[in-house]
Design an enzyme around this catalytic site. Structure first.
Site, mmCIF file in Angstrom:
data_model
loop_
_atom_site.group_PDB
_atom_site.id
_atom_site.type_symbol
_atom_site.label_atom_id
_atom_site.label_comp_id
_atom_site.label_asym_id
_atom_site.label_seq_id
_atom_site.Cartn_x
_atom_site.Cartn_y
_atom_site.Cartn_z
ATOM 1 N N LYS A 128 -31.245 -34.204 27.137
ATOM 2 C CA LYS A 128 -32.303 -33.994 28.123
ATOM 3 C C LYS A 128 -33.621 -34.614 27.649
ATOM 4 O O LYS A 128 -34.275 -35.349 28.385
ATOM 5 C CB LYS A 128 -32.486 -32.484 28.363
ATOM 6 C CG LYS A 128 -33.452 -32.184 29.498
ATOM 7 C CD LYS A 128 -33.777 -30.708 29.550
ATOM 8 C CE LYS A 128 -32.756 -29.902 30.276
ATOM 9 N NZ LYS A 128 -32.955 -29.828 31.712
ATOM 10 N N ARG B 240 -36.749 -25.295 27.730
ATOM 11 C CA ARG B 240 -35.313 -25.499 27.984
ATOM 12 C C ARG B 240 -34.611 -26.070 26.765
ATOM 13 O O ARG B 240 -35.198 -26.806 25.989
ATOM 14 C CB ARG B 240 -35.099 -26.503 29.111
ATOM 15 C CG ARG B 240 -35.629 -26.093 30.437
ATOM 16 C CD ARG B 240 -35.399 -27.275 31.390
ATOM 17 N NE ARG B 240 -36.353 -27.262 32.461
ATOM 18 C CZ ARG B 240 -36.064 -26.865 33.696
ATOM 19 N NH1 ARG B 240 -34.863 -26.474 34.000
ATOM 20 N NH2 ARG B 240 -36.988 -26.872 34.627
ATOM 21 N N GLY C 88 -25.272 -24.780 31.242
ATOM 22 C CA GLY C 88 -25.509 -23.341 31.314
ATOM 23 C C GLY C 88 -25.185 -22.570 30.054
ATOM 24 O O GLY C 88 -25.246 -21.343 30.042
ATOM 25 N N MET D 156 -26.737 -22.652 27.161
ATOM 26 C CA MET D 156 -27.874 -22.191 26.370
ATOM 27 C C MET D 156 -29.005 -21.774 27.292
ATOM 28 O O MET D 156 -28.867 -21.799 28.494
ATOM 29 C CB MET D 156 -28.270 -23.263 25.388
ATOM 30 C CG MET D 156 -27.249 -23.353 24.265
ATOM 31 S SD MET D 156 -27.678 -24.579 23.104
ATOM 32 C CE MET D 156 -27.685 -26.011 24.100
ATOM 33 N N ARG E 141 -28.943 -37.293 33.638
ATOM 34 C CA ARG E 141 -27.940 -37.369 32.571
ATOM 35 C C ARG E 141 -26.672 -37.963 33.171
ATOM 36 O O ARG E 141 -26.511 -37.956 34.398
ATOM 37 C CB ARG E 141 -27.653 -35.990 31.988
ATOM 38 C CG ARG E 141 -27.112 -35.014 32.992
ATOM 39 C CD ARG E 141 -26.920 -33.645 32.393
ATOM 40 N NE ARG E 141 -26.585 -32.691 33.443
ATOM 41 C CZ ARG E 141 -26.594 -31.388 33.306
ATOM 42 N NH1 ARG E 141 -26.915 -30.841 32.167
ATOM 43 N NH2 ARG E 141 -26.263 -30.598 34.304
ATOM 44 N N HIS F 270 -22.304 -23.497 38.695
ATOM 45 C CA HIS F 270 -21.714 -23.482 37.369
ATOM 46 C C HIS F 270 -20.197 -23.701 37.435
ATOM 47 O O HIS F 270 -19.638 -24.524 36.719
ATOM 48 C CB HIS F 270 -22.034 -22.147 36.692
ATOM 49 C CG HIS F 270 -21.421 -21.993 35.350
ATOM 50 N ND1 HIS F 270 -20.268 -21.276 35.150
ATOM 51 C CD2 HIS F 270 -21.757 -22.519 34.155
ATOM 52 C CE1 HIS F 270 -19.958 -21.345 33.873
ATOM 53 N NE2 HIS F 270 -20.841 -22.083 33.248
ATOM 54 N N SER G 251 11.666 -45.984 13.539
ATOM 55 C CA SER G 251 10.925 -45.177 14.507
ATOM 56 C C SER G 251 10.452 -43.924 13.784
ATOM 57 O O SER G 251 11.259 -43.176 13.231
ATOM 58 C CB SER G 251 11.823 -44.810 15.690
ATOM 59 O OG SER G 251 11.084 -44.030 16.594
ATOM 60 N N CYS H 91 8.283 -41.943 17.785
ATOM 61 C CA CYS H 91 8.907 -41.209 18.893
ATOM 62 C C CYS H 91 8.680 -39.701 18.771
ATOM 63 O O CYS H 91 9.206 -38.928 19.559
ATOM 64 C CB CYS H 91 10.387 -41.535 19.000
ATOM 65 S SG CYS H 91 11.336 -41.036 17.554
ATOM 66 N N TYR I 100 5.115 -50.092 18.949
ATOM 67 C CA TYR I 100 5.143 -49.310 20.189
ATOM 68 C C TYR I 100 4.991 -47.821 19.899
ATOM 69 O O TYR I 100 5.169 -47.369 18.767
ATOM 70 C CB TYR I 100 6.445 -49.553 20.973
ATOM 71 C CG TYR I 100 7.686 -48.995 20.314
ATOM 72 C CD1 TYR I 100 8.075 -47.673 20.537
ATOM 73 C CD2 TYR I 100 8.471 -49.789 19.477
ATOM 74 C CE1 TYR I 100 9.213 -47.156 19.924
ATOM 75 C CE2 TYR I 100 9.606 -49.286 18.862
ATOM 76 C CZ TYR I 100 9.971 -47.957 19.096
ATOM 77 O OH TYR I 100 11.079 -47.434 18.490
HETATM 78 C C1 PEP Z 1 10.816 -36.189 15.237
HETATM 79 O O1 PEP Z 1 11.213 -35.541 14.302
HETATM 80 O O2 PEP Z 1 9.638 -36.576 15.348
HETATM 81 C C2 PEP Z 1 11.723 -36.551 16.339
HETATM 82 C C3 PEP Z 1 11.326 -37.335 17.313
HETATM 83 O O3 PEP Z 1 12.933 -35.986 16.339
HETATM 84 P P1 PEP Z 1 13.234 -34.485 16.789
HETATM 85 O O4 PEP Z 1 11.993 -33.944 17.402
HETATM 86 O O5 PEP Z 1 14.363 -34.583 17.743
HETATM 87 O O6 PEP Z 1 13.603 -33.857 15.499
#
Ligand code: PEP
Ligand code: MG
Length: 919
Positions: free
Chosen positions: A39, A109, A118, A120, A376, A494, A804, A871, A891
């Site tokens: 502010k 303020r 809101g 403070m 703001r 709010h 992975s 993954c 990825y």
């Molecule tokens: C992991 O361990 O990150 C994984 C993807 O395998 P899971 O969750 O099936 O053990």
């Protein structure tokens, strides 16, 4: 000695704690947010831009930090700096603070680095005392206004300074504000008044005297009748409020560090409540709920700012274009004060162009003169954020890169959220209409208090928090609820602001609701809705329905701004995004969301199908290899059909299939009753089944007989799976469907495990290929989910075609945290600040991340182009995606609904990286 002390003290007095702004010149500027708070920095910037801002000064956030560091004491230089700044304000305004003849009044303020709506404290009309009241009446010739200002000061000051900042925590109805409001309501009722504006000057005089008595009785202190005492009380209360319960809880939710502190802004008061030629309002340079490029806001004639925000009176639309069916009868500022509206319109355009982002502004008109009180960057929901970013880039106000950086990946999530099914809505019983403050649909059970909402949501219930209006004390319940519904308040109330910030479904100003908090009932159009009853909200239209209507899944495909933004994001990102999917349907959904392949297909999920679980159990119970092979032969056709479906859904894209991972006991029932049923069904004696079940028991199954250890000891299982994968691949290849299978071995800790499983997989795959007489390119890789695999990544890389990272297991094993049990204590760690994030949600970069880095470096030293992905659940979490980009993965893979978020987070990661490198 004397000399050196003198030198020291000159140095210390040079420290600047107070920044002045006024009459077109300011000490600060927008870039100084860290020191002046949002502010303060923006008031300085607006002043420098030549926009009319009432003069004032900002006490820096540094003072807040010092205040807490030094046992709640101010630096000794502060008083003199405040006095000096105040005298400058007095000069500009031609009035003096505390002058009985012509008093200057100020507002006090808070203003942190990032807005905490809101959370403070604010005190207005500071400087009004029994001595200055007559002078102000004489000057303004408006005694009603002066007494109205005085009663507001009494209310705010006693609540904020004398009660809250003093650490008094009364029961909900025992607080001073409640008592004063009650006394005012009683007077209004006695006199038959509907609105606060009906109160006459005589009423207000009586009320002010009554207020003072109640204050003395409740707080055992007199309201201070001295301007300087009021001023420093207000300043102290703002600093105190930084550590207030509400602010602390909001900071925790929003992850705002405590060290930031708040600034205090002291500013000359301008009044929107001096008569019909005065007004106040809040506006946005674009619609914060839809993103539409249209000046949008609310105003009230003859009112102070708090009246608009607190939702005490339902405000009017600022312009004609912003009128809806529900507000078309109300007067707009555009029609009521056209000249001033034009000036405001010019200013809002200037501000948006200057800041190159949507602004949330506050203004006051005092006796026909316009003043800007705040600007703001406006909070907005996801849908609005996307539309604004795209349209601003198209207008060339910002670049495409900025547009992509401006939307938070989680905001995309809102677009992926459900809406009320229009067919169900047509037939539904409409309970009430309100203002559409937060779009989307929500169903939930009615709850009346924030605490109840939080508690019930914790138990897994879907809750809709229903209040007359919300206050910052309710944030925890608002956060826990599916949606928020209020009887009072406008689009800038709010509830609306907070819900929008979180992208939550929200309806406000639903005036037909008659809420009886005591009885926990809503009376609406002759109906009664009780606590626990289901209701449905359509936050896009502002409609409330009885019962639980069907919600439709989100449909981002029809949102052109979203599509455009995602196109830009895809052009900018380097990381590929795959999905974790185990069924053709999930694969198709994910592909529609932009998945570029499957990063993890957990084959065990297929084992649970009702048509095959019997064969799985038969395999487990078999004592011989032959017996197991017989059972596996029954499973093979099922697996093959599954893989055909998945390959087809992902035609032309890589599909990583992981061979069986979980311990076998997971496929057997556990209670005696279930075991007996299974024994009967399978025609085997209960005792045999029971004994087998017991023999599979492990003390620590997560570190036990699972992953590739199953394949090593029961190679026939992996052989069957490899065969099913390759038969499916060969059949589809014959049909000219392009398949790219990647066979993945889980939980490898030693390279020899991979060597053995790879041999088995390759020999099986080659056999199948020979039998089918087709060529199918396939690869064999491994999950990296054990610390030993990371540390020996150079050995493993020599054998693997790809990696992975299984960060679920890797977090479990690096941290020594059981992924199944950590839920009992990890939330406590996060809530209490021991950990910033739950490591199962966001990659623990220093710990788990270091192992990943080592694995990447060692692996790539052996194989420069070794393909690597992730993954684990972290693959769809924006901060983790950024980390994966930084360590050079190829990825990320995540659940289908997170795919757009991951694509977007990947683009932001690439942009941030580019920025860092060009710096
Ligand atoms: C992991 O361990 O990150 C994984 C993807 O395998 P899971 O969750 O099936 O053990
Ligand atoms: Mg795992």
């Amino acid at each position: 000695m004397a000399k050196s002390t003198a030198k020291k003290s000159t140095k210390r007095t040079l420290r600047k704690y107070v920044y002045f702004f006024g009459a077109g010149k300011a000490d600060g500027k927008a870039e100084m947010k860290n020191l002046l708070g949002g502010k303060g920095a923006n008031l300085a910037e607006m002043t420098n831009l030549g926009i009319p801002v009432p003069p004032g000064f900002t006490i820096t956030t540094e003072v807040c930090t010092l205040y807490y560091k030094n046992n709640r004491k101010y630096p000794s230089e502060l008083k003199a700096q405040v006095d000096l700044a105040l005298s400058k304000v007095e000069k500009i305004m031609g009035k003096k603070f505390g002058d009985p003849a012509d008093p200057l009044l100020v507002s006090v303020r808070s203003g942190a680095r990032s807005s905490m709506p809101g959370m403070m404290e604010t005190v207005l009309n500071v400087g009004l005392t029994t001595k200055t009241i007559p002078g102000l009446i004489k000057k303004t010739n408006n005694d009603r206004f002066v007494y109205d200002a005085y009663r507001r000061l009494l209310m705010m000051y006693s609540d904020v300074v004398m009660e809250k900042a003093a650490g008094i925590e009364p029961e909900e109805t025992g607080g001073i504000r409640h008592k004063l409001e009650h006394s005012m309501d009683r007077l209004k009722k006695e006199k038959g008044y509907k609105s606060d504006t009906d109160l006459t000057v005589e009423d207000l005089k009586v009320l002010c005297e009554e207020f003072k008595v109640i204050i003395r009785q409740t707080l055992k202190k007199d309201f201070p009748d001295e301007p300087q005492e009021q001023l420093w009380g207000g300043v102290g209360a703002v600093f105190q409020s930084w550590m207030g319960k509400r602010a602390v809880s909001y900071r925790r939710i929003e992850k705002i560090p405590e060290e930031w502190g708040t600034a205090v802004n002291v500013q000359s008061m301008v009044f929107g409540n001096t008569g019909d030629n005065s007004a106040t309002g809040v506006a946005f340079t674009r619609n914060p709920a839809t993103g539409e490029n249209m000046f949008f806001g609310e105003w009230l004639p003859n009112a102070q700012g708090e009246d608009v925000v607190a939702g005490i009176r339902t405000p009017n639309p600022v312009n004609e274009a912003g009128k809806t069916d529900d507000t078309k009868h109300l007067p707009s500022l555009e029609s009521a004060m056209p000249k001033l509206y034009k000036q405001l319109f010019t200013i809002e355009k200037k501000l948006e162009r200057h800041y190159t982002d949507m602004q949330d502004i506050e203004f006051t008109i005092e006796d026909g003169r316009l003043w800007m009180l705040q600007t703001r960057v406006g909070k907005r929901n996801g849908q609005a954020a996307i539309r604004m970013a795209v349209e601003m880039a198209r207008q060339k106000l910002i670049s495409k890169e900025t547009a992509v950086l401006r939307v938070k990946p989680d905001q995309l999530d809102e677009l992926l959220h459900p809406s009320v099914d229009p067919a169900a809505e047509k037939k539904a019983v409409e309970l009430a209409k309100g203002l559409p403050a937060g779009p989307g649909g929500a169903i939930g059970r009615v709850t009346f208090t924030a605490d109840d909402a939080e508690e019930r949501a914790k138990k897994g219930e879907k809750i809709i928090l229903v209040r007359n209006e919300t206050s910052p004390e309710d944030v925890h319940g608002m956060h826990a609820a599916e949606a928020i519904l209020t009887a009072k308040g406008g689009m800038t109330s709010h509830a609306a602001l907070v819900a929008r910030g979180w992208g939550k479904c929200c309806i406000v100003g639903c005036s037909a609701l008659n809420i009886d908090v005591q009885k926990k009932e809503i009376h609406v159009n002759e109906r009664i809705v009780r606590e626990g009853d289901w209701i449905t909200l359509n936050g896009t239209k502002g409609r409330v329905y009885e019962g639980k209507l069907d919600l439709l899944p989100a449909d981002p495909d029809h949102n052109l701004w979203y599509k455009e933004l995602m196109k830009w994001a895809d052009q900018l990102r380097i990381l590929k995004v795959r999905t974790n999917a185990d069924t053709p349907n999930d694969a198709a959904v994910a592909r529609n969301f932009g998945a570029e392949g499957i990063g993890l297909c957990r084959t065990e999920h297929m084992f649970f199908g009702p048509d095959r679980i019997k064969a799985v159990r038969e395999m487990i119970l078999s004592e011989t290899v032959e017996g197991r092979k017989k059972a596996l032969a029954k499973l093979l056709p099922f697996q093959k059909v599954d893989f055909i479906g998945i390959f087809r859904a992902m035609a032309g894209l890589p599909v990583t299939i992981r061979l069986l991972d979980p311990p076998l006991h997971e496929f057997l029932p556990h209670t005696d009753k279930e075991l007996q049923e299974l024994a009967d069904e399978m025609g085997v004696p209960f005792d045999k089944l029971n004994a087998k079940n017991k023999s599979l028991h492990e003390f620590n199954p997560m570190l036990g007989h699972r992953g590739c250890r199953l394949g090593v000891t029961y190679p026939e299982i992996y052989e069957m799976q490899a065969q099913a994968i390759m038969e499916a691949a060969c059949e589809l290849t014959k049909e000219k469907v392009k398949v790219i299978p990647e066979i993945m071995i889980p939980l490898v800790g030693h390279v020899n495990e991979l060597v053995k499983m790879k041999e088995l997989t390759v020999s099986t795959a080659e056999r199948v290929k020979r039998e089918f007489g087709v060529k199918v390119p396939y690869t064999v890789g491994t999950m990296i989910e054990l610390p030993r695999a990371c540390m020996t990544s150079d050995e493993i890389a020599a054998e693997a075609d790809f990696y992975s990272f299984g960060t679920n297991d890797l977090t479990q094993t690096v941290y020594g945290l059981s992924r199944d049990d950590a839920g009992r204590f990890l939330p406590f760690y996060v809530e209490n600040g021991l950990l910033k994030d739950d490591p199962f949600i966001t990659i623990d970069q220093n710990g788990v991340g270091s192992f990943m880095k080592i694995a990447v470096e060692k692996g790539r030293k052996v194989k420069k182009d070794l393909k690597m992905g992730i993954c684990g659940e972290h693959g769809g979490e924006p901060k983790s995606v950024e980390f994966c980009h930084a360590i050079g993965l190829d990825y990320v893979s995540c659940s289908p609904f997170r795919v757009p978020i991951a694509r977007f987070a990947a683009a932001q990661a690439a942009l941030k990286d580019k920025k860092k490198k060009t710096k």
